[in-house]
Design a protein around this motif. Structure first.
Motif, PDB file in Angstrom:
ATOM      1  N   ARG A   1      -4.231  22.821  -1.247  1.00  0.00           N
ATOM      2  CA  ARG A   1      -4.732  22.456  -2.576  1.00  0.00           C
ATOM      3  C   ARG A   1      -6.081  23.123  -2.820  1.00  0.00           C
ATOM      4  O   ARG A   1      -6.919  23.172  -1.920  1.00  0.00           O
ATOM      5  N   THR A   2      -6.292  23.593  -4.036  1.00  0.00           N
ATOM      6  CA  THR A   2      -7.499  24.341  -4.360  1.00  0.00           C
ATOM      7  C   THR A   2      -8.226  23.762  -5.572  1.00  0.00           C
ATOM      8  O   THR A   2      -7.629  23.103  -6.422  1.00  0.00           O
ATOM      9  N   ILE A   3      -9.510  24.025  -5.628  1.00  0.00           N
ATOM     10  CA  ILE A   3     -10.310  23.794  -6.831  1.00  0.00           C
ATOM     11  C   ILE A   3     -11.207  25.007  -7.025  1.00  0.00           C
ATOM     12  O   ILE A   3     -11.523  25.713  -6.051  1.00  0.00           O
ATOM     13  N   TYR A   4     -11.626  25.242  -8.274  1.00  0.00           N
ATOM     14  CA  TYR A   4     -12.422  26.416  -8.593  1.00  0.00           C
ATOM     15  C   TYR A   4     -13.554  26.057  -9.538  1.00  0.00           C
ATOM     16  O   TYR A   4     -13.442  25.132 -10.346  1.00  0.00           O
ATOM     17  N   ALA A   5     -14.609  26.841  -9.460  1.00  0.00           N
ATOM     18  CA  ALA A   5     -15.659  26.747 -10.457  1.00  0.00           C
ATOM     19  C   ALA A   5     -15.118  27.269 -11.784  1.00  0.00           C
ATOM     20  O   ALA A   5     -14.270  28.166 -11.816  1.00  0.00           O
ATOM     21  N   ASP A   6     -15.634  26.720 -12.867  1.00  0.00           N
ATOM     22  CA  ASP A   6     -15.176  27.143 -14.192  1.00  0.00           C
ATOM     23  C   ASP A   6     -15.408  28.634 -14.411  1.00  0.00           C
ATOM     24  O   ASP A   6     -14.637  29.293 -15.109  1.00  0.00           O
ATOM     25  N   SER A   7     -16.460  29.160 -13.812  1.00  0.00           N
ATOM     26  CA  SER A   7     -16.826  30.556 -14.038  1.00  0.00           C
ATOM     27  C   SER A   7     -15.809  31.544 -13.463  1.00  0.00           C
ATOM     28  O   SER A   7     -15.790  32.710 -13.857  1.00  0.00           O
ATOM     29  N   VAL A   8     -14.962  31.082 -12.541  1.00  0.00           N
ATOM     30  CA  VAL A   8     -13.995  31.983 -11.913  1.00  0.00           C
ATOM     31  C   VAL A   8     -12.560  31.549 -12.133  1.00  0.00           C
ATOM     32  O   VAL A   8     -11.625  32.263 -11.745  1.00  0.00           O
ATOM     33  N   LYS A   9     -12.377  30.395 -12.734  1.00  0.00           N
ATOM     34  CA  LYS A   9     -11.027  29.857 -12.910  1.00  0.00           C
ATOM     35  C   LYS A   9     -10.163  30.840 -13.715  1.00  0.00           C
ATOM     36  O   LYS A   9     -10.592  31.367 -14.737  1.00  0.00           O
ATOM     37  N   GLY A  10      -8.968  31.083 -13.220  1.00  0.00           N
ATOM     38  CA  GLY A  10      -8.068  32.018 -13.888  1.00  0.00           C
ATOM     39  C   GLY A  10      -8.234  33.455 -13.439  1.00  0.00           C
ATOM     40  O   GLY A  10      -7.374  34.306 -13.724  1.00  0.00           O
ATOM     41  N   ARG A  11      -9.330  33.753 -12.738  1.00  0.00           N
ATOM     42  CA  ARG A  11      -9.567  35.121 -12.248  1.00  0.00           C
ATOM     43  C   ARG A  11      -9.514  35.189 -10.720  1.00  0.00           C
ATOM     44  O   ARG A  11      -9.098  36.194 -10.154  1.00  0.00           O
ATOM     45  N   PHE A  12      -9.974  34.146 -10.067  1.00  0.00           N
ATOM     46  CA  PHE A  12     -10.040  34.114  -8.601  1.00  0.00           C
ATOM     47  C   PHE A  12      -8.985  33.165  -8.061  1.00  0.00           C
ATOM     48  O   PHE A  12      -8.700  32.126  -8.666  1.00  0.00           O
ATOM     49  N   THR A  13      -8.438  33.518  -6.907  1.00  0.00           N
ATOM     50  CA  THR A  13      -7.443  32.687  -6.250  1.00  0.00           C
ATOM     51  C   THR A  13      -7.752  32.606  -4.760  1.00  0.00           C
ATOM     52  O   THR A  13      -7.976  33.638  -4.115  1.00  0.00           O
ATOM     53  N   ILE A  14      -7.750  31.390  -4.246  1.00  0.00           N
ATOM     54  CA  ILE A  14      -7.966  31.175  -2.815  1.00  0.00           C
ATOM     55  C   ILE A  14      -6.629  30.831  -2.166  1.00  0.00           C
ATOM     56  O   ILE A  14      -5.843  30.043  -2.710  1.00  0.00           O
TER      57      ILE A  14
END
Length: 125
Positions: free
Chosen positions: A57-70
């Motif tokens: 399960r992952t979470i992302y900062a808003d600044s990278v959401k949709g561009r970065f994937t872990i």
């Protein structure tokens, strides 16, 4: 002794992609969470995203959401940060970190127990 070794940084043009790797060793990480942070010159270390080792399960900062994937490769004990549509403001040293507590909503750098040495990402305009 836990060791985290990042690799994959470099220079890329705006709009390009990079994939960072974080190779973890020294213990079993199945109960850990792994985070990615970044720090630009003159700025505080910033949370990028996090993955829970047990279920991905992952979470992302808003600044990278949709561009970065872990993602993670359990067999290789490696975590990845795929960065697409890079922007000059993504320029920073990127760090991976390990958290012995795998609750998903932990985004402060102080929550993490182990850190890698960092890898430089530079995005040119």
């Amino acid at each position: 002794q836990v060791q985290l070794v990042e690799s994959g940084g470099g220079l890329v043009q705006a709009g390009g992609s990079l994939r960072l790797s974080c190779a973890a060793s020294g213990r079993t990480f199945s109960s850990y969470a792994m985070g990615w942070f970044r720090q630009a010159p003159g700025k505080e270390r910033e949370f990028v995203g996090r993955i829970r080792w047990s279920d991905g399960r992952t979470i992302y900062a808003d600044s990278v959401k949709g561009r970065f994937t872990i993602s993670r490769d359990i067999a290789k004990n490696t975590v990845y940060l795929q960065m697409n549509s890079l922007k000059p403001k993504d320029t920073a040293v990127y760090y991976c970190a390990a958290d012995r507590t795998d609750w998903i909503l932990r985004t402060s750098s102080g929550d993490y127990d182990y850190w890698g040495q960092g890898t430089q990402v530079t995005v040119s305009s």
